[in-house]
Design a protein around this motif. Structure first.
Motif, PDB file in Angstrom:
ATOM      1  N   ARG B 212      40.229  33.063  43.160  1.00 60.92           N
ATOM      2  CA  ARG B 212      39.551  34.066  42.343  1.00 60.92           C
ATOM      3  C   ARG B 212      38.033  33.961  42.499  1.00 60.92           C
ATOM      4  NH1 ARG B 212      40.982  36.547  37.476  1.00 60.92           N
ATOM      5  NH2 ARG B 212      42.810  35.234  37.270  1.00 60.92           N
ATOM      6  N   GLU B 228      50.927  42.990  48.554  1.00 65.25           N
ATOM      7  CA  GLU B 228      49.803  43.599  47.836  1.00 65.25           C
ATOM      8  C   GLU B 228      48.506  42.946  48.286  1.00 65.25           C
ATOM      9  OE1 GLU B 228      50.660  44.082  43.723  1.00 65.25           O
ATOM     10  OE2 GLU B 228      48.562  44.382  43.167  1.00 65.25           O
ATOM     11  N   GLU B 234      41.781  42.522  40.762  1.00 68.19           N
ATOM     12  CA  GLU B 234      42.865  43.501  40.835  1.00 68.19           C
ATOM     13  C   GLU B 234      44.219  42.814  40.994  1.00 68.19           C
ATOM     14  OE1 GLU B 234      43.160  46.620  44.042  1.00 68.19           O
ATOM     15  OE2 GLU B 234      41.172  47.028  43.160  1.00 68.19           O
ATOM     16  N   ASP B 237      44.821  39.925  38.109  1.00 69.98           N
ATOM     17  CA  ASP B 237      44.853  40.329  36.703  1.00 69.98           C
ATOM     18  C   ASP B 237      45.682  41.588  36.459  1.00 69.98           C
ATOM     19  OD1 ASP B 237      43.221  38.222  36.234  1.00 69.98           O
ATOM     20  OD2 ASP B 237      41.366  39.400  36.386  1.00 69.98           O
ATOM     21  N   ARG B 238      45.643  42.529  37.419  1.00 72.24           N
ATOM     22  CA  ARG B 238      46.405  43.769  37.199  1.00 72.24           C
ATOM     23  C   ARG B 238      47.284  44.059  38.410  1.00 72.24           C
ATOM     24  NH1 ARG B 238      41.256  44.609  35.926  1.00 72.24           N
ATOM     25  NH2 ARG B 238      40.832  45.705  37.851  1.00 72.24           N
ATOM     26  N   PRO B 239      48.209  43.133  38.706  1.00 70.98           N
ATOM     27  CA  PRO B 239      49.052  43.364  39.891  1.00 70.98           C
ATOM     28  C   PRO B 239      49.904  44.610  39.715  1.00 70.98           C
ATOM     29  CG  PRO B 239      49.884  41.528  38.600  1.00 70.98           C
ATOM     30  CD  PRO B 239      48.570  41.914  37.987  1.00 70.98           C
ATOM     31  N   ARG B 240      49.991  45.361  40.827  1.00 69.31           N
ATOM     32  CA  ARG B 240      50.791  46.582  40.751  1.00 69.31           C
ATOM     33  C   ARG B 240      52.268  46.280  40.964  1.00 69.31           C
ATOM     34  NH1 ARG B 240      47.776  49.155  45.384  1.00 69.31           N
ATOM     35  NH2 ARG B 240      47.019  47.014  45.454  1.00 69.31           N
ATOM     36  N   GLU B 242      55.854  44.154  41.006  1.00 66.79           N
ATOM     37  CA  GLU B 242      56.618  43.270  40.132  1.00 66.79           C
ATOM     38  C   GLU B 242      56.690  41.859  40.727  1.00 66.79           C
ATOM     39  OE1 GLU B 242      57.668  44.102  37.161  1.00 66.79           O
ATOM     40  OE2 GLU B 242      58.347  42.028  36.939  1.00 66.79           O
ATOM     41  N   ARG B 245      53.667  39.888  39.993  1.00 68.81           N
ATOM     42  CA  ARG B 245      53.631  39.543  38.584  1.00 68.81           C
ATOM     43  C   ARG B 245      54.522  38.321  38.300  1.00 68.81           C
ATOM     44  NH1 ARG B 245      54.846  44.776  36.193  1.00 68.81           N
ATOM     45  NH2 ARG B 245      53.123  45.482  37.515  1.00 68.81           N
ATOM     46  N   GLU B 249      53.340  34.560  37.080  1.00 68.61           N
ATOM     47  CA  GLU B 249      53.838  33.980  35.834  1.00 68.61           C
ATOM     48  C   GLU B 249      54.389  32.574  36.069  1.00 68.61           C
ATOM     49  OE1 GLU B 249      56.668  36.827  34.459  1.00 68.61           O
ATOM     50  OE2 GLU B 249      55.081  38.226  33.846  1.00 68.61           O
TER      51      GLU B 249
END
Lengths: 320, 251
Positions: B212, B228, B234, B237-240, B242, B245, B249
Motif C-alpha cells: 500500500r 484485478e 482502489e 480498500d474498494r475491491p471490485r 469477490e 475481497r 479478509e
C-alpha cells in the motif's frame, strides 16, 4: 489463606518469602566434581589388550618369521611392485575422474540420449565384478587379435600389456563410481543457485565451474576419497593378469621362498601406509572446501600445500 | 513508455496450466506489487520477465524487445544463450531464499558477474560493490561469508548484488517471506528507498501494508490470470471482485 492449602502444608507457603532473602543462601561449593570414567577406562584396557594379543599372535608365532618380513619389506622387487601399484591407482584415478565427470554430467543432461548413454555406462561397469573386467581386458587378444583400422593396426598383446589392461579396467570401473558421486554432488546444490546464476547472466560453463562444482565438491569429497582408497586396494586384483603390482611381486617372492604369510604381511604393511596417506589427503581436501563454515575469513596457508589450493580458490577474490 | 510488457502469456508445467493468458504493462519507474494466493502464478510471471522461463504462448517484452525469443520468418525462435545473457543484465532479481553463493564472500558474490562479463574491471567492481554495500547498510561485511549473516543482512546483500549491473528493472520474488518477523523491516526499508529513486520494480509480496505504501499499482492474481489491478487504495480498500475481497479478509 484457603483451607485446602493450609491443610496441605500452610507452613511452607507462609515461609516462602523468607526463602527469597539473600541471607538464607546456604554455603555452596564452587569446584566441579571430576568423576573417574570407569567404564571408559575398562574399555581402553580391553582394547589395548585385544590389540596386543593380536600382535603377539603374529610376532610370537613359530610359523611366522619376522626376519623374513623385515628382510623383504624393502626388497627391490617389492618396491618396484609398490611403485607399480601407485601407478595403477594414480593413472586409473585420473582417467576415472575425467570419464566419471563426463558420465556424471551426462546422467544429468537435458538431452535424453546422453542420459541413456551415461546410465548404460554406469549400469554395465558397476554391475560386473572388477576382477572379471580385469580378466576381460587382460585377455582382449583372445577376442580381438589385432587392434586398429585398415592399414593402421597392431598386435593386441603389444598394446594391451598387463599394465595398460589393468589401468583400463580400473579406470573404467572407477569412472562408474565417480559418475554417481558427481551426480549426487551436483544434485545436492539447490536449484535456486542455478536460477540466481542465470538471473545474473552467467553462462552454463561459468555456473558449473565457479558456483555448482565448488559447492558440490564438499559433498563429493568424502565418497570420492573412499572410492580412491578402494581403488588403491583394488589394484591388488591385477594379480590375476600378473600386473606387476605389489601383491604380484610379493607372491612371486613367496612362490620361491615359500614364506607366504610373511610376504602377505609385507604387502599388508605397505597398503596400510599408502591408504593412510590417502586418508590424510582426503581430510585436508575436506577442510579446504569447508571454508564457508568458518567464523573468520581464513588467511594464509592452512595446510602444507596451502599455496597450491589458494591459487585457484583465491582467483575469485583476486579478480574481483 | 512501458519497460515491461506481457501480452497474452500462457504457461503450463506439464499438464497443469499455471498462467492462462496474462496481460500486464509496467511503465518506466513504476513500482508494481503482485499479490494473490499461493499457486496463483505470481513467481512464474516474474520468471518470464527475465527469461528464466519462456511462455508457451504470448509475448514478453523488455523495452519493446522480445525477451528470450526472436521473431524470424514469421516464427518465434529461441534466442541464443549469449543474447539472453545480455538482456538479463538489464534486469536484477531478488529471490525468496536470497540465493547468495555460500562458498563466496559478500564481496565475491557482488563482483562475480560484472567481472566475468567484463563490464567492470575488478577494481571498478570492488568500488561499486563497496558503495552499494554502504547503501544497504552493510559496509562492514565485505569479507563475511553469507552463512555468517542474518537473513535480513543476506537479503540486503542479495539486493546489492542485483543492483551491481545497474539494471533498469528489479524483480522481487517474495523477498521477505523467508525472514524472521523482526528482520522484515530492514529489507523493506531498503526496497522503499529504491522505489523512491525511480527504479522500475515488480514485487511479488504478501506484505500488504508495504504494498500500500510503496506500490504505484497493485496487481491481484489468482488461478493464472490477473483478476484485478489498480492503485493501492482502489484494490485494497474498494475491491471490485469477490475473489479479492475474500483474499483480503483472510490475510
Amino acid at each position: 489463606m484457603t483451607p485446602p492449602s493450609a491443610a496441605e502444608g500452610g507452613d511452607a507457603v507462609v515461609e516462602r518469602p523468607a526463602a527469597a532473602e539473600p541471607a538464607s543462601r546456604p554455603e555452596l561449593p564452587d569446584d566441579l566434581a571430576r568423576g573417574f570414567p570407569i567404564g571408559q577406562a575398562i574399555g581402553w584396557v580391553v582394547l589395548v589388550a585385544f590389540v596386543a594379543w593380536l600382535l603377539w599372535l603374529f610376532l610370537d608365532n613359530p610359523n611366522l618369521d619376522m626376519a623374513v618380513v623385515r628382510h623383504n619389506l624393502f626388497n627391490a622387487n617389492i618396491l618396484k611392485g609398490l611403485r607399480n601399484t601407485l601407478m595403477f591407482a594414480v593413472c586409473a584415478e585420473i582417467a576415472g575422474l575425467v570419464i566419471g565427470v563426463i558420465v556424471g554430467f551426462g546422467r544429468l543432461s537435458a538431452v535424453r540420449v546422453f542420459r541413456t548413454a551415461a546410465w548404460l555406462y554406469v549400469w554395465v561397469f558397476r554391475s560386473t565384478p572388477l576382477v572379471v573386467q580385469i580378466l576381460l581386458w587382460g585377455n582382449l587378444a583372445l577376442l580381438l587379435p589385432k587392434l586398429g583400422v585398415g592399414p593402421w593396426h597392431t598386435e593386441t598383446n603389444q598394446v594391451m600389456t598387463p599394465f595398460v589392461a589393468g589401468v583400463t579396467a580400473l579406470a573404467l570401473h572407477e569412472a562408474a563410481y565417480i559418475a554417481e558421486i558427481v551426480r549426487s554432488g551436483v544434485t545436492s546444490v539447490p536449484e535456486g543457485q542455478r536460477e540466481a546464476a542465470a538471473a545474473l547472466g552467467l553462462s552454463w560453463w561459468v555456473t558449473q565451474r565457479r558456483l555448482i562444482l565448488p559447492q558440490a565438491l564438499r559433498v563429493m569429497i568424502p565418497p570420492a576419497g573412499s572410492a580412491f582408497v578402494l581403488l588403491l586396494k583394488s589394484t591388488s586384483l591385477v594379480v590375476v593378469i600378473s600386473g606387476g603390482d605389489l601383491l604380484t611381486e610379493a607372491q612371486n617372492i613367496a612362490s620361491v621362498n615359500m614364506h607366504t604369510i610373511e610376504l602377505l604381511l609385507v604387502a599388508t604393511l605397505w597398503f596400510l601406509l599408502v591408504t593412510s596417506v590417502a586418508a590424510v589427503g582426503q581430510r585436508y581436501l575436506e577442510r579446504r572446501y569447508d571454508r564457508q563454515n568458518r567464523r573468520e575469513p581464513v588467511r594464509g596457508p592452512r595446510w602444507p600445500l596451502g599455496h597450491l589450493g589458494r591459487g585457484t580458490s583465491r582467483k575469485a577474490g583476486a579478480r574481483a | 513508455m512501458s519497460r515491461v510488457d506481457l501480452w497474452g502469456v500462457e504457461l503450463s508445467y506439464g499438464t497443469e496450466q499455471v498462467l492462462k493468458g496474462v496481460d500486464l504493462s509496467v511503465a518506466d519507474g513504476e513500482v508494481v506489487c503482485v499479490i494473490g494466493p499461493s499457486g496463483a502464478g505470481k513467481s512464474t510471471l516474474l520468471r518470464l520477465v527475465n527469461a528464466l522461463l519462456l511462455p508457451d504462448r504470448g509475448h514478453v517484452l523488455l523495452d519493446g524487445e522480445l525477451v528470450g525469443r526472436r521473431a524470424r520468418g514469421g516464427r518465434l525462435h529461441a534466442m541464443p544463450e549469449r543474447d539472453v545473457r545480455v538482456q538479463r543484465k538489464k534486469i536484477g532479481m531478488v529471490f525468496q531464499k536470497f540465493e547468495l553463493f555460500p562458498h563466496m564472500t559478500v564481496m565475491q558474490n557482488l563482483c562475480l558477474a560484472p567481472v566475468i562479463h567484463k563490464d567492470l574491471t575488478p577494481a571498478q567492481a570492488r568500488e561499486r560493490a563497496t558503495a552499494l554495500l554502504a547503501r544497504v547498510g552493510l559496509a562492514d561485511k565485505h569479507d563475511s561469508y553469507p552463512g555468517r549473516l542474518s537473513g535480513g543482512q543476506q537479503q540486503r546483500v542479495a539486493i546489492a548484488r542485483a543492483l551491481m549491473p545497474d539494471p533498469g528493472v528489479l524483480l522481487f520474488d517474495e523477498p521477505t517471506s523467508a525472514l524472521d518477523p523482526e528482520l522484515v523491516g530492514e529489507v523493506l526499508s531498503v526496497m522503499r528507498e529504491l522505489a523512491s529513486e525511480g527504479i522500475t520494480m515488480i514485487i511479488v509480496t504478501h506484505e500488504l501494508r508495504f504494498a500500500r505504501d510503496v506500490a504505484d499499482r497493485i496487481v491481484f492474481m489468482d488461478g493464472g490470470v490477473v483478476v484485478e489491478e489498480g492503485v493501492p487504495a482502489e484494490v485494497l480498500d474498494r475491491p471490485r471482485s469477490e475473489r479479492v475481497r475474500t483474499f483480503l479478509e483472510r490475510v
